[in-house]
Design a protein around this motif. Structure first.
Motif, PDB file in Angstrom:
ATOM      1  N   MET A  99       1.013  -1.320  -0.068  1.00 35.10           N
ATOM      2  CA  MET A  99       0.072   0.069   0.203  1.00 35.10           C
ATOM      3  C   MET A  99       0.924   1.214   0.101  1.00 35.10           C
ATOM      4  O   MET A  99       0.558   2.041  -0.569  1.00 35.10           O
ATOM      5  CB  MET A  99      -0.983  -0.001   1.225  1.00 35.10           C
ATOM      6  N   ILE A 100       1.872   1.186   0.659  1.00 36.86           N
ATOM      7  CA  ILE A 100       2.792   2.589   0.692  1.00 36.86           C
ATOM      8  C   ILE A 100       3.605   2.628  -0.542  1.00 36.86           C
ATOM      9  O   ILE A 100       3.382   3.827  -0.982  1.00 36.86           O
ATOM     10  CB  ILE A 100       3.843   2.240   2.057  1.00 36.86           C
ATOM     11  N   ILE A 101       4.149   1.573  -1.216  1.00 39.30           N
ATOM     12  CA  ILE A 101       4.935   1.857  -2.579  1.00 39.30           C
ATOM     13  C   ILE A 101       3.920   2.120  -3.619  1.00 39.30           C
ATOM     14  O   ILE A 101       4.113   3.092  -4.177  1.00 39.30           O
ATOM     15  CB  ILE A 101       5.699   0.548  -2.568  1.00 39.30           C
ATOM     16  N   ILE A 102       2.842   1.411  -3.578  1.00 34.62           N
ATOM     17  CA  ILE A 102       1.956   1.745  -4.621  1.00 34.62           C
ATOM     18  C   ILE A 102       1.188   3.023  -4.484  1.00 34.62           C
ATOM     19  O   ILE A 102       1.109   3.783  -5.483  1.00 34.62           O
ATOM     20  CB  ILE A 102       0.657   0.638  -4.795  1.00 34.62           C
ATOM     21  N   GLY A 103       0.802   3.322  -3.295  1.00 33.82           N
ATOM     22  CA  GLY A 103       0.062   4.715  -3.152  1.00 33.82           C
ATOM     23  C   GLY A 103       1.188   5.822  -3.150  1.00 33.82           C
ATOM     24  O   GLY A 103       0.693   6.742  -3.910  1.00 33.82           O
ATOM     25  N   ARG A 104       2.477   5.631  -2.977  1.00 32.66           N
ATOM     26  CA  ARG A 104       3.335   6.717  -3.310  1.00 32.66           C
ATOM     27  C   ARG A 104       3.698   6.878  -4.832  1.00 32.66           C
ATOM     28  O   ARG A 104       3.603   8.024  -5.548  1.00 32.66           O
ATOM     29  CB  ARG A 104       4.815   6.270  -2.711  1.00 32.66           C
ATOM     30  N   GLU A 105       3.728   5.733  -5.466  1.00 32.69           N
ATOM     31  CA  GLU A 105       3.774   5.825  -7.062  1.00 32.69           C
ATOM     32  C   GLU A 105       2.793   6.467  -7.748  1.00 32.69           C
ATOM     33  O   GLU A 105       2.990   7.392  -8.488  1.00 32.69           O
ATOM     34  CB  GLU A 105       3.983   4.252  -7.678  1.00 32.69           C
ATOM     35  N   ILE A 106       1.682   6.306  -7.229  1.00 30.51           N
ATOM     36  CA  ILE A 106       0.325   6.999  -7.989  1.00 30.51           C
ATOM     37  C   ILE A 106       0.361   8.570  -7.408  1.00 30.51           C
ATOM     38  O   ILE A 106       0.307   9.277  -8.136  1.00 30.51           O
ATOM     39  CB  ILE A 106      -1.132   6.375  -7.207  1.00 30.51           C
ATOM     40  N   THR A 107       0.663   8.827  -6.240  1.00 31.36           N
ATOM     41  CA  THR A 107       0.650  10.180  -6.069  1.00 31.36           C
ATOM     42  C   THR A 107       1.818  11.012  -6.605  1.00 31.36           C
ATOM     43  O   THR A 107       1.641  11.856  -7.188  1.00 31.36           O
ATOM     44  CB  THR A 107       1.129  10.350  -4.383  1.00 31.36           C
ATOM     45  N   ILE A 108       2.846  10.407  -6.637  1.00 31.78           N
ATOM     46  CA  ILE A 108       4.115  11.056  -7.351  1.00 31.78           C
ATOM     47  C   ILE A 108       3.951  11.167  -8.803  1.00 31.78           C
ATOM     48  O   ILE A 108       4.202  12.063  -9.607  1.00 31.78           O
ATOM     49  CB  ILE A 108       5.531  10.490  -6.698  1.00 31.78           C
ATOM     50  N   SER A 109       3.397  10.214  -9.294  1.00 28.91           N
ATOM     51  CA  SER A 109       3.072  10.183 -10.761  1.00 28.91           C
ATOM     52  C   SER A 109       1.909  11.132 -11.100  1.00 28.91           C
ATOM     53  O   SER A 109       2.456  12.037 -12.127  1.00 28.91           O
ATOM     54  CB  SER A 109       2.518   8.883 -11.305  1.00 28.91           C
ATOM     55  N   SER A 174      11.000   9.827   0.287  1.00 30.95           N
ATOM     56  CA  SER A 174      11.102  10.370  -1.208  1.00 30.95           C
ATOM     57  C   SER A 174       9.852  11.184  -1.462  1.00 30.95           C
ATOM     58  O   SER A 174       9.965  11.990  -2.166  1.00 30.95           O
ATOM     59  CB  SER A 174      11.458   9.215  -2.166  1.00 30.95           C
ATOM     60  N   MET A 175       8.509  10.490  -0.962  1.00 33.00           N
ATOM     61  CA  MET A 175       7.360  11.248  -1.167  1.00 33.00           C
ATOM     62  C   MET A 175       7.262  12.609  -0.634  1.00 33.00           C
ATOM     63  O   MET A 175       6.761  13.599  -1.366  1.00 33.00           O
ATOM     64  CB  MET A 175       6.192  10.326  -0.956  1.00 33.00           C
ATOM     65  N   PHE A 176       7.966  12.588   0.481  1.00 33.32           N
ATOM     66  CA  PHE A 176       7.669  13.964   1.222  1.00 33.32           C
ATOM     67  C   PHE A 176       8.742  14.742   0.655  1.00 33.32           C
ATOM     68  O   PHE A 176       8.708  16.021   0.611  1.00 33.32           O
ATOM     69  CB  PHE A 176       7.953  13.869   2.590  1.00 33.32           C
ATOM     70  N   TYR A 177       9.771  14.252   0.181  1.00 33.35           N
ATOM     71  CA  TYR A 177      10.967  14.951  -0.492  1.00 33.35           C
ATOM     72  C   TYR A 177      10.447  15.698  -1.785  1.00 33.35           C
ATOM     73  O   TYR A 177      10.454  16.988  -2.153  1.00 33.35           O
ATOM     74  CB  TYR A 177      12.105  14.362  -0.689  1.00 33.35           C
ATOM     75  N   TYR A 178       9.671  14.915  -2.689  1.00 39.24           N
ATOM     76  CA  TYR A 178       9.349  15.387  -4.034  1.00 39.24           C
ATOM     77  C   TYR A 178       7.930  16.418  -3.464  1.00 39.24           C
ATOM     78  O   TYR A 178       7.935  17.525  -4.286  1.00 39.24           O
ATOM     79  CB  TYR A 178       8.524  14.279  -4.839  1.00 39.24           C
ATOM     80  N   LEU A 179       7.088  16.191  -2.819  1.00 38.18           N
ATOM     81  CA  LEU A 179       6.085  17.117  -2.211  1.00 38.18           C
ATOM     82  C   LEU A 179       6.563  18.456  -1.681  1.00 38.18           C
ATOM     83  O   LEU A 179       5.972  19.482  -2.096  1.00 38.18           O
ATOM     84  CB  LEU A 179       4.963  16.381  -1.248  1.00 38.18           C
ATOM     85  N   LYS A 180       7.724  18.417  -1.002  1.00 40.63           N
ATOM     86  CA  LYS A 180       8.400  19.536  -0.430  1.00 40.63           C
ATOM     87  C   LYS A 180       8.952  20.461  -1.637  1.00 40.63           C
ATOM     88  O   LYS A 180       8.755  21.375  -1.725  1.00 40.63           O
ATOM     89  CB  LYS A 180       9.517  19.076   0.280  1.00 40.63           C
ATOM     90  N   MET A 181       9.535  19.816  -2.786  1.00 42.71           N
ATOM     91  CA  MET A 181       9.927  20.397  -3.721  1.00 42.71           C
ATOM     92  C   MET A 181       8.807  21.039  -4.697  1.00 42.71           C
ATOM     93  O   MET A 181       8.989  22.256  -5.220  1.00 42.71           O
ATOM     94  CB  MET A 181      10.750  19.303  -4.834  1.00 42.71           C
ATOM     95  N   ALA A 182       7.620  20.350  -4.805  1.00 41.11           N
ATOM     96  CA  ALA A 182       6.496  20.872  -5.612  1.00 41.11           C
ATOM     97  C   ALA A 182       6.116  22.118  -4.870  1.00 41.11           C
ATOM     98  O   ALA A 182       5.838  22.955  -5.168  1.00 41.11           O
ATOM     99  CB  ALA A 182       5.457  19.829  -5.706  1.00 41.11           C
ATOM    100  N   TRP A 183       5.993  21.615  -3.561  1.00 40.75           N
ATOM    101  CA  TRP A 183       5.352  23.106  -2.571  1.00 40.75           C
ATOM    102  C   TRP A 183       6.194  24.374  -2.820  1.00 40.75           C
ATOM    103  O   TRP A 183       5.533  25.196  -2.823  1.00 40.75           O
ATOM    104  CB  TRP A 183       5.272  22.615  -1.185  1.00 40.75           C
ATOM    105  N   LYS A 184       7.541  24.195  -2.917  1.00 41.21           N
ATOM    106  CA  LYS A 184       8.296  25.403  -3.150  1.00 41.21           C
ATOM    107  C   LYS A 184       7.845  26.237  -4.585  1.00 41.21           C
ATOM    108  O   LYS A 184       7.618  27.438  -4.433  1.00 41.21           O
ATOM    109  CB  LYS A 184       9.734  25.021  -3.275  1.00 41.21           C
ATOM    110  N   GLU A 185       7.271  25.291  -5.224  1.00 43.30           N
ATOM    111  CA  GLU A 185       6.663  26.097  -6.657  1.00 43.30           C
ATOM    112  C   GLU A 185       5.589  26.966  -6.287  1.00 43.30           C
ATOM    113  O   GLU A 185       5.170  27.408  -7.305  1.00 43.30           O
ATOM    114  CB  GLU A 185       6.806  24.876  -7.780  1.00 43.30           C
TER     115      GLU A 185
END
Length: 187
Positions: A99-109, A174-185
């Motif tokens: 669930m964690i891995i598939i959920g993250r993949e969907i979220t980040i995609s 990594s999910m929080f890292y990518y969300l943080k990078m996107a949040w800066k935008e």
């Protein structure tokens, strides 16, 4: 649609998914369980190798395309999701990891698609933590597909689940890292 060897390798990865899945649904008397495990792990390894190879060839031969950039991660996510679901069904790993891995993949995609539409895809480009996550995840899935080897004293099941735990932690990180990078935008 552009056809070249890198895209052909990506399509081959997608075509391997049904073959990979069918192995686990064959009648028990057709093939020994250990043979199924080895064949499934081999198919998964081939998919991983062709994932690296198609990217390398596309860059080396300058055959990158928008379609290839779209299809490659789809093929990867499909193979990983199918493998994780099968591993949970076979009771070789915990559903929470899947669930964690598939959920993250969907979220980040979805996040990457959204950022691409805004012209800011590079703000969520693959980071080192994402590469670590992928390495741990692929190694874990491979070991869990093998499950056991005859006359081996190494417990692949426990090592695979330890790597799956590490992959899950790296997945969240990594999910929080990518969300943080996107949040800066957005600020």
């Amino acid at each position: 649609m552009i056809w070249n060897i890198p895209i052909g390798l990506t399509w081959m990865r997608i075509a391997l998914i049904p073959l990979f899945t069918i192995l686990f649904y064959l009648p028990k008397h057709w093939i020994e369980p250990q043979t199924i495990n080895i064949a499934a792990a081999a198919i998964f390894a081939i998919a991983g190798i062709t994932d690296w190879l198609d990217g390398f060839l596309a860059r080396h031969w300058k055959q990158t395309s928008d379609f290839g950039a779209f299809l490659d991660p789809v093929a990867d996510k499909l193979m990983v999701a199918v493998a994780l679901i099968l591993l949970v069904k076979l009771d070789r790993t915990l559903a929470i990891y899947a669930m964690i891995i598939i959920g993250r993949e969907i979220t980040i995609s979805a996040l990457r698609e959204w950022m691409a539409q805004m012209g800011k895809r590079n703000s969520v480009a693959v980071a080192y933590v994402g590469k670590l996550k992928t390495a741990a995840q692929m190694a874990a899935i491979f070991l869990l597909l093998l499950d056991t080897l005859p006359s081996s004293t190494i417990n692949l099941h426990d090592i695979g689940n330890l790597l799956m735990f590490i992959a899950s932690i790296l997945t969240i990180w990594s999910m929080f890292y990518y969300l943080k990078m996107a949040w800066k935008e957005f600020q």
